[in-house]
Design an enzyme around this catalytic site. Structure first.
Site, PDB file in Angstrom:
ATOM      1  N   GLU B  50       7.820 -10.147  -5.736  1.00  0.00           N
ATOM      2  CA  GLU B  50       8.627 -11.209  -6.350  1.00  0.00           C
ATOM      3  C   GLU B  50      10.091 -11.140  -5.951  1.00  0.00           C
ATOM      4  OE1 GLU B  50       6.474  -9.338  -8.151  1.00  0.00           O
ATOM      5  OE2 GLU B  50       5.088 -10.703  -9.184  1.00  0.00           O
ATOM      6  N   PHE B 112       0.360  -9.307 -23.631  1.00  0.00           N
ATOM      7  CA  PHE B 112       0.198  -8.817 -22.268  1.00  0.00           C
ATOM      8  C   PHE B 112       1.134  -9.564 -21.326  1.00  0.00           C
ATOM      9  CE2 PHE B 112      -2.019  -9.038 -18.102  1.00  0.00           C
ATOM     10  CZ  PHE B 112      -1.838  -7.712 -17.758  1.00  0.00           C
ATOM     11  N   GLN B 113       1.846  -8.833 -20.530  1.00  0.00           N
ATOM     12  CA  GLN B 113       2.823  -9.371 -19.570  1.00  0.00           C
ATOM     13  C   GLN B 113       3.879 -10.244 -20.244  1.00  0.00           C
ATOM     14  OE1 GLN B 113       0.666 -10.980 -16.115  1.00  0.00           O
ATOM     15  NE2 GLN B 113       0.779  -8.952 -15.172  1.00  0.00           N
ATOM     16  N   LYS B 162       2.673 -20.645 -21.167  1.00  0.00           N
ATOM     17  CA  LYS B 162       1.417 -21.037 -20.541  1.00  0.00           C
ATOM     18  C   LYS B 162       0.760 -22.236 -21.230  1.00  0.00           C
ATOM     19  CE  LYS B 162      -2.823 -19.038 -18.691  1.00  0.00           C
ATOM     20  NZ  LYS B 162      -3.614 -17.800 -18.480  1.00  0.00           N
ATOM     21  N   MET B 485      26.195   4.250   5.063  1.00  0.00           N
ATOM     22  CA  MET B 485      27.446   4.049   4.342  1.00  0.00           C
ATOM     23  C   MET B 485      27.656   5.153   3.313  1.00  0.00           C
ATOM     24  SD  MET B 485      30.144   2.310   4.288  1.00  0.00           S
ATOM     25  CE  MET B 485      30.139   0.587   4.824  1.00  0.00           C
TER      26      MET B 485
END
Lengths: 173, 593
Positions: B50, B112-113, B162, B485
């Site tokens: 993602e 969930f999630q 949803k 760096m």
């Protein structure tokens, strides 16, 4: 200790859209940018679309101009007024439970002088309330402290501009 | 008017907004929205992480000027896209991010999630929305695009539970009519037009300035203001510095372009700002990487600050004239105000300032030592060869670190929107997904991702996306086996005590890895091979290419303003330190006499 009535603090009256999470956005902004909130009061306005958040800010923590401009970047902030103490009326409510076993009459006398109210009484405690200018509330609280305060709750300052004294709406520029 | 469910309405709304590409990754809560994608004209690019979706959307936006769109599911997907959101926020990248959310009834139950996506992203988005009714989707999408692209651009997140996109939920259906979909933003009206009195005041300062510098930032690119800037420079002859976010806004090859200022800026750009008596800040924000220690920054300069975000005025440096407006419009207004004043004939002569600057440019060019026989490659050399052998309008993306600074220094940026990097947040791993996004938006252009070995390992999986989706980006991997760096800082400021900075030249085997991801891969170890391989890479257009350039680990990015130091403490290349010391002692004598 900083107190809500300190004149060095500035009061912002922030008109916001009455939407879920708006208070969190304002609080988040102050936390994220390290600005100190001295007190904060939120309530609906006469227009159901908007709420008013009255914030007393500590200008030692950041310049007021930056605070205002950053607040304005929040999409839900509609209008900001800076209410200077001499161009606005300010009020705060305090309720306090004071130990009164020894000096009840002195406390009652203070209540009279300050035009406060007694809300509840027990054998050794008094619960009093005072509505007034924040600095007056400061003074009253300070005097009560000598007797022993069990519990105190203040509402934070609310304010409106004085009639006929429209404060500059702090625009974003 | 058509009766649609929330999912169909969401995709139709995106079509109405002119979205060509969605960078995304499906999952539980966003599943219903993935069904109508099958029937949509919008191209969906399936990323491999993602974070890649977010950076690809940013790369797309940087390259095309149109808002990037990414879409992921709830919970871990939303938290994975937090980094690109923060990146887009700091670099003012227009982006619309759609996240799935658990059903409204499940919000707050630790489902969930589930995570508090709008809460988590509140301070790293320009604005975010949690939509609670299907019929609010079109108006919210309209508002999201408006907010993301107007005023100071930025990322806007739309969180969609949803149930309101569920085709099986009768309440998720409504009559869809995008044209009449509305939003109400009573608190949002970004200032765009410049106040002409302020423009006039700015023009007065410019007329009187003896050592003016145009300090140009990303706002010029965001406002499509490069052309107006060019006119302003032609009119005034004022030299220009372009910040890391503005490389290409003014052509490097122009004699008045001083290049990049700041921590790794070149001597002339840094000192032009330091000695200036008027900084004309155009869409720049006095970032700490530009100013160094604030107390020592440009002490004699008055400041004109033009920025569409009024909160930038006075945030760091108090301006003498502040103009809250679109950079392009303000620049155009400034040009007419100067012309009205009879500029340039009426103005102060700045020719001696310009000759001082060209003197510095001659004494302090960017410089490095070429590799000696048997030595690995110099990263600066690789970038110079890439620059000279690739098409002039090549788009360059970079990650964060030494390779980024070398790329900004040694590439010659002559066109706007050819340099895409993570400036504000400094996000390692930005380069490859950003290149995927840029190439998806500009398929006819060559896109080189200049990357370091540390960065490459953070987001290399998006090369699988590039292969699968036939997005033929090219990656120049400057492999010096170190976090270069961080090593440089440890070398310079921690007594060469190297702590956790060694990676490896050989582990992983980058050529095998790239090949496994469907890329053509090359490894280059000596200067003689460089040109040939770059030419080969430039000739491949049907799949991604990775060229691993094995680089020495000893190079440092110079010049450098030490952390916490003032710009006066600029450390130049070792070969130039004697000259610098002579100039310093001469100037301290003249100031004491």
């Amino acid at each position: 200790m900083t107190r809500p009535g300190d004149l060095s603090h500035h009061t912002l009256s922030v008109l916001v859209e009455d939407k879920a999470g708006v208070l969190a956005r304002v609080a988040d902004l102050f936390a994220r940018r390290g600005y100190n909130i001295v007190s904060l009061a939120v309530a609906p306005t006469n227009d159901h679309r908007f709420s008013r958040i009255t914030i007393v800010v500590d200008v030692e923590s950041a310049p007021l101009e930056q605070i205002v401009k950053q607040l304005f970047k929040l999409i839900n902030v509609v209008e900001i007024q800076e209410l200077s103490p001499n161009a606005s009326v300010e009020r705060e409510l305090m309720i306090a439970t004071v130990r009164s076993a020894q000096d009840r009459s002195q406390i009652v006398e203070l209540v009279d002088i300050f035009e406060a109210k007694i809300l509840a009484v027990s054998k050794d405690r008094l619960t009093v309330s005072l509505e007034g200018h924040p600095s007056k509330v400061d003074d009253f609280e300070e005097l009560l402290r000598d007797y022993g305060i069990d519990d105190v709750q203040r509402t934070g300052r609310i304010a409106l501009p004085k009639i006929g004294n429209t404060p500059a709406k702090v625009r974003a520029e | 008017m058509t009766r649609l469910n929330g999912a169909q309405a969401l995709i139709k709304s995106l079509e109405h907004e002119g979205v060509e590409v969605i960078f995304g990754y499906p999952g539980g809560a966003i599943l219903p929205v993935y069904d109508p994608i099958i029937d949509s004209t919008i191209r969906h690019i399936l990323v491999r992480h993602e974070q890649g979706a977010g950076h690809a959307a940013e790369g797309y936006a940087h390259a095309t000027g149109r808002p990037g769109v990414c879409m992921v599911t709830s919970g871990p997907a939303a938290t994975n896209i937090v980094t690109p959101l923060a990146d887009a926020m700091l670099d003012s990248v227009p982006m619309v991010c759609i996240t799935g959310q658990v059903a409204l009834a499940a919000i707050g139950t630790d489902a969930f999630q589930e995570c508090d996506t709008t809460g988590i992203t509140r301070s790293i988005t320009k604005h975010n929305f949690l939509v609670t009714r299907a019929e609010d989707i079109p108006g919210t999408i309209k508002a999201a695009f408006y907010i993301a692209t107007s005023g100071r651009p930025g990322p806007v997140l739309v969180d969609i539970p949803k149930n309101i996109v569920d085709a099986n939920n009768p309440d998720a259906y409504f009559d869809f009519d995008y044209e009449s979909a509305n939003f109400d933003l009573p608190g949002y009206s970004p200032s765009v037009d410049p106040d002409l009195d302020l423009v006039d005041a700015a023009a007065k300062l410019i007329v009187d300035a003896v050592r003016p510098v145009l300090y140009v930032g990303g706002g010029v690119l965001k406002s499509r203001g490069a052309e107006a800037l060019g006119e302003l420079v032609e009119l005034t002859g004022i030299p220009v510095v372009t910040t890391l976010m503005a490389r290409g806004a003014f052509p490097d090859r122009h004699e008045l372009c001083l290049g990049m200022p700041g921590m790794h800026g070149n001597y002339t750009a840094v000192n032009a700002m330091q000695k200036s008596d008027l900084l004309i800040a155009l869409g720049s924000r006095f970032d700490d990487r530009i100013t160094g220690r604030l107390g020592g920054f440009a002490p004699d300069a008055k400041v004109i600050h033009i920025d569409i975000d009024p909160a930038e005025h006075g945030k760091v440096r108090r301006p003498d004239v502040a103009i809250a407006a679109d950079c392009r419009l303000a620049t155009e207004a400034l040009i007419s105000a100067l012309k009205t004043k009879g500029y340039p004939s009426s103005s102060t002569d700045i020719s001696s300032w310009r000759s001082t600057l060209s003197g510095w440019q001659e004494m302090f060019p960017l410089t490095y030592e070429q590799s000696v026989d048997g030595e690995l490659l110099k990263p600066q050399y690789v970038i110079e060869r890439l620059r000279d052998l690739s098409p002039k309008d090549t788009i360059v993306t970079s990650g964060v670190g030494q390779h980024q600074m070398f790329a900004s220094q040694y590439w010659e940026f002559n066109y706007p929107y050819t340099w895409i990097n993570s400036g504000g947040l400094g996000t390692m791993g930005f380069s490859i997904p950003a290149a995927v996004g840029a190439k998806a938006g500009m398929p006819d252009r060559t896109v080189w991702s200049i990357d370091g070995d540390g960065c490459f390992q953070m987001t290399a999986q998006e090369l699988v996306t590039a292969s699968k989706e036939r997005i033929p980006i090219k990656v120049a991997l400057l492999n010096n086996a170190y976090l270069g760096m961080v090593k440089q800082w440890q070398d310079m400021f921690y007594d060469e005590r190297l702590s956790e900075v060694h990676l490896s030249h050989d582990l992983p085997d980058y050529v095998k890895w790239a090949e496994a991801m469907g890329c053509v891969a090359f490894r280059v170890e000596s200067p003689e091979e460089v040109d040939e391989v770059i030419n080969k890479a430039n000739a491949i257009n049907d799949r991604p290419v990775v060229v691993e350039f094995r680089c020495v680990n000893s190079e440092k990015v110079f010049p450098m303003v030490p952390a916490g130091g003032s710009n006066e403490d600029l450390i130049v290349d070792p070969s130039q330190r004697e000259v610098q010391a002579r100039i310093r002692s001469a100037s301290s004598e003249s100031s004491s006499s």
